[in-house]
Design a protein around this motif. Structure first.
Motif, mmCIF file in Angstrom:
data_model
loop_
_atom_site.group_PDB
_atom_site.id
_atom_site.type_symbol
_atom_site.label_atom_id
_atom_site.label_comp_id
_atom_site.label_asym_id
_atom_site.label_seq_id
_atom_site.Cartn_x
_atom_site.Cartn_y
_atom_site.Cartn_z
ATOM 1 N N VAL A 169 -1.186 10.211 -4.882
ATOM 2 C CA VAL A 169 -1.012 8.951 -5.614
ATOM 3 C C VAL A 169 -1.773 8.985 -6.934
ATOM 4 N N ALA A 170 -2.964 9.564 -6.916
ATOM 5 C CA ALA A 170 -3.796 9.595 -8.120
ATOM 6 C C ALA A 170 -3.141 10.343 -9.275
ATOM 7 N N THR A 171 -2.277 11.299 -8.945
ATOM 8 C CA THR A 171 -1.606 12.055 -10.003
ATOM 9 C C THR A 171 -0.451 11.274 -10.629
ATOM 10 N N ALA A 172 -0.116 10.122 -10.053
ATOM 11 C CA ALA A 172 1.084 9.406 -10.504
ATOM 12 C C ALA A 172 0.816 7.947 -10.852
ATOM 13 N N VAL A 196 0.863 -1.185 0.000
ATOM 14 C CA VAL A 196 0.000 0.000 0.000
ATOM 15 C C VAL A 196 0.896 1.231 0.000
ATOM 16 N N ILE A 197 0.557 2.197 -0.837
ATOM 17 C CA ILE A 197 1.289 3.458 -0.875
ATOM 18 C C ILE A 197 0.290 4.593 -0.700
ATOM 19 N N TYR A 198 0.633 5.546 0.163
ATOM 20 C CA TYR A 198 -0.274 6.678 0.351
ATOM 21 C C TYR A 198 0.478 7.872 0.927
ATOM 22 N N SER A 199 -0.171 9.036 0.810
ATOM 23 C CA SER A 199 0.411 10.281 1.306
ATOM 24 C C SER A 199 0.217 10.388 2.815
ATOM 25 N N SER A 200 1.294 10.636 3.527
ATOM 26 C CA SER A 200 1.248 10.651 4.990
ATOM 27 C C SER A 200 0.427 11.811 5.554
ATOM 28 N N ASN A 201 0.154 12.835 4.741
ATOM 29 C CA ASN A 201 -0.618 13.971 5.259
ATOM 30 C C ASN A 201 -2.089 13.920 4.867
ATOM 31 N N GLU A 202 -2.552 12.769 4.364
ATOM 32 C CA GLU A 202 -3.966 12.620 4.028
ATOM 33 C C GLU A 202 -4.613 11.605 4.965
ATOM 34 N N VAL A 203 -5.434 12.107 5.884
ATOM 35 C CA VAL A 203 -6.058 11.234 6.875
ATOM 36 C C VAL A 203 -6.976 10.215 6.219
ATOM 37 N N GLN A 252 -8.112 4.297 4.784
ATOM 38 C CA GLN A 252 -8.196 3.240 3.776
ATOM 39 C C GLN A 252 -7.083 2.210 3.938
ATOM 40 N N CYS A 253 -5.896 2.669 4.290
ATOM 41 C CA CYS A 253 -4.775 1.748 4.508
ATOM 42 C C CYS A 253 -5.091 0.774 5.636
ATOM 43 N N ASP A 254 -5.667 1.284 6.720
ATOM 44 C CA ASP A 254 -6.012 0.422 7.850
ATOM 45 C C ASP A 254 -7.055 -0.625 7.452
ATOM 46 N N LEU A 255 -8.050 -0.194 6.684
ATOM 47 C CA LEU A 255 -9.090 -1.124 6.233
ATOM 48 C C LEU A 255 -8.514 -2.175 5.288
ATOM 49 N N ALA A 256 -7.637 -1.735 4.394
ATOM 50 C CA ALA A 256 -7.037 -2.658 3.436
ATOM 51 C C ALA A 256 -6.153 -3.682 4.140
ATOM 52 N N THR A 257 -5.392 -3.213 5.120
ATOM 53 C CA THR A 257 -4.510 -4.105 5.877
ATOM 54 C C THR A 257 -5.313 -5.172 6.618
ATOM 55 N N ALA A 258 -6.424 -4.759 7.213
ATOM 56 C CA ALA A 258 -7.272 -5.701 7.948
ATOM 57 C C ALA A 258 -7.866 -6.743 7.011
ATOM 58 N N LYS A 259 -8.329 -6.319 5.844
ATOM 59 C CA LYS A 259 -8.906 -7.259 4.889
ATOM 60 C C LYS A 259 -7.849 -8.228 4.377
#
Length: 255
Positions: A155-158, A94-101, A106-113
Motif C-alpha cells: 500500500v505504501a508504494t501506491a 481499510v485496504i491492505y496486503s493479504s500476505n502481510e500479517v 492493524q486492520c483488526d485494531l482499526a476495525t475495533a476502534k
C-alpha cells in the motif's frame, strides 16, 4: 530493495545470507524472508529487523539469532482522527496486503476502534499494486467517508495512486506513518523512523561487540516519540477542512 516483488525479495535474501555476517531487514516481509533463508542454509547469522509491527505474530520473536525494533503505530489514535475531522463520518474503509500479517493486525485494531466510535468498516485485501485501483474504487462505492492505510509495504508504494482517486471524492485518508503523508495522505500520528533506525543500529553495535542477537530484547519507541503530521495540500485537493485544533497541535504541517 525488492520493491514489493516477492521473487526479488527471495533472491535478495539468498544473496545476503550467502555472503553476510550480520543482516538488517526493514519491514516484516523482508525479515521473514531473511529468517527463512538463514534457517534454510542451516546458519545462525545475526538478523536485526526494524519497522516490524508485530514480531510475535510475524514469527520473529524467541529466536536465538534474531532481535530488532517494532514500529507498532498508535492505530486507535490514528482512527480517532477521522471523527476529529468529520464528526458525521459513519463508515471507514481499510485496504491492505493479504500476505502481510502486520497489516492484518492493524486492520483488526482499526476495525475495533471504528466500532467503538459507532462506525462500520469495509475491508479490501490486495495481493499486488495492480489491485489498488479496483480496491479503492470498491471502498468508495461502498460509501466509505474515510480510508485507513496501515503500514503496509504494498500500500505504501501506491499512496499517490490512492489519493488521486480519493481526492475527487473528498474522502479522508488517514495513514499509519508519516512517509505516506509526504506521498499525498492527509494525516497521521507517526513514530519517528529516524530514531527507530538509530535504536536498531545500536543493537547492531552490541552484536558486533559479541552479544548474541537473541539476548537483546526486542523493543520500540516510547509514546513521547509520536508526531502528528498534517498535509494541508492534500486537504485542499480533497476539499477537506482540517480543524484548527488539529493544526495547532501538529508537529509537522505540509503546506
Amino acid at each position: 530493495n525488492p520493491e514489493a516483488n516477492a521473487s526479488t525479495l527471495t533472491n535478495a535474501a539468498i544473496s545476503l545470507v550467502n555472503k553476510c555476517d550480520l543482516i538488517f531487514a526493514i519491514a516484516t516481509p523482508a525479515a521473514q524472508a531473511v529468517k527463512a533463508e538463514i534457517e534454510n542454509q542451516g546458519k545462525d547469522t545475526p538478523l536485526i529487523f526494524t519497522a516490524v509491527t508485530d514480531p510475535v505474530a510475524a514469527g520473529l520473536a524467541d529466536c536465538e539469532f534474531i532481535t530488532g525494533t517494532n514500529d507498532m503505530n498508535p492505530v486507535a489514535d490514528q482512527v480517532a482522527l477521522i471523527k476529529e475531522i468529520d464528526s458525521t463520518a459513519s463508515k471507514m474503509g481499510v485496504i491492505y496486503s493479504s500476505n502481510e500479517v502486520n497489516s492484518q493486525v492493524q486492520c483488526d485494531l482499526a476495525t475495533a476502534k471504528a466500532a467503538s466510535m459507532g462506525m462500520t468498516t469495509s475491508i479490501q485485501t490486495i495481493t499486488s499494486v495492480n489491485d489498488i485501483t479496483n480496491a479503492i474504487n470498491a471502498l468508495i462505492s461502498d460509501g466509505c467517508d474515510a480510508i485507513y492505510l496501515p503500514t503496509d509495504n504494498v500500500v505504501a508504494t501506491a499512496v499517490a495512486t490512492i489519493t488521486n482517486i480519493t481526492n475527487d471524492e473528498g474522502v479522508i485518508v488517514v495513514c499509519g506513518e508519516e512517509g505516506m503523508i509526504g506521498d499525498g495522505g492527509l494525516i497521521s500520528y507517526s513514530i519517528n523512523y529516524k530514531a527507530l533506525g538509530v535504536m536498531t543500529g545500536e543493537m547492531g553495535v552490541q552484536v558486533l561487540g559479541g552479544t548474541k542477537a537473541g539476548d537483546i530484547e526486542i523493543s520500540g519507541l516510547a509514546a513521547s516519540d509520536l508526531s502528528l503530521v498534517v498535509n494541508k495540500k492534500a486537504a485542499a485537493a480533497a476539499n477537506i477542512t482540517i480543524p484548527q485544533a488539529l493544526l495547532d497541535k501538529a508537529n509537522t504541517v505540509i503546506e
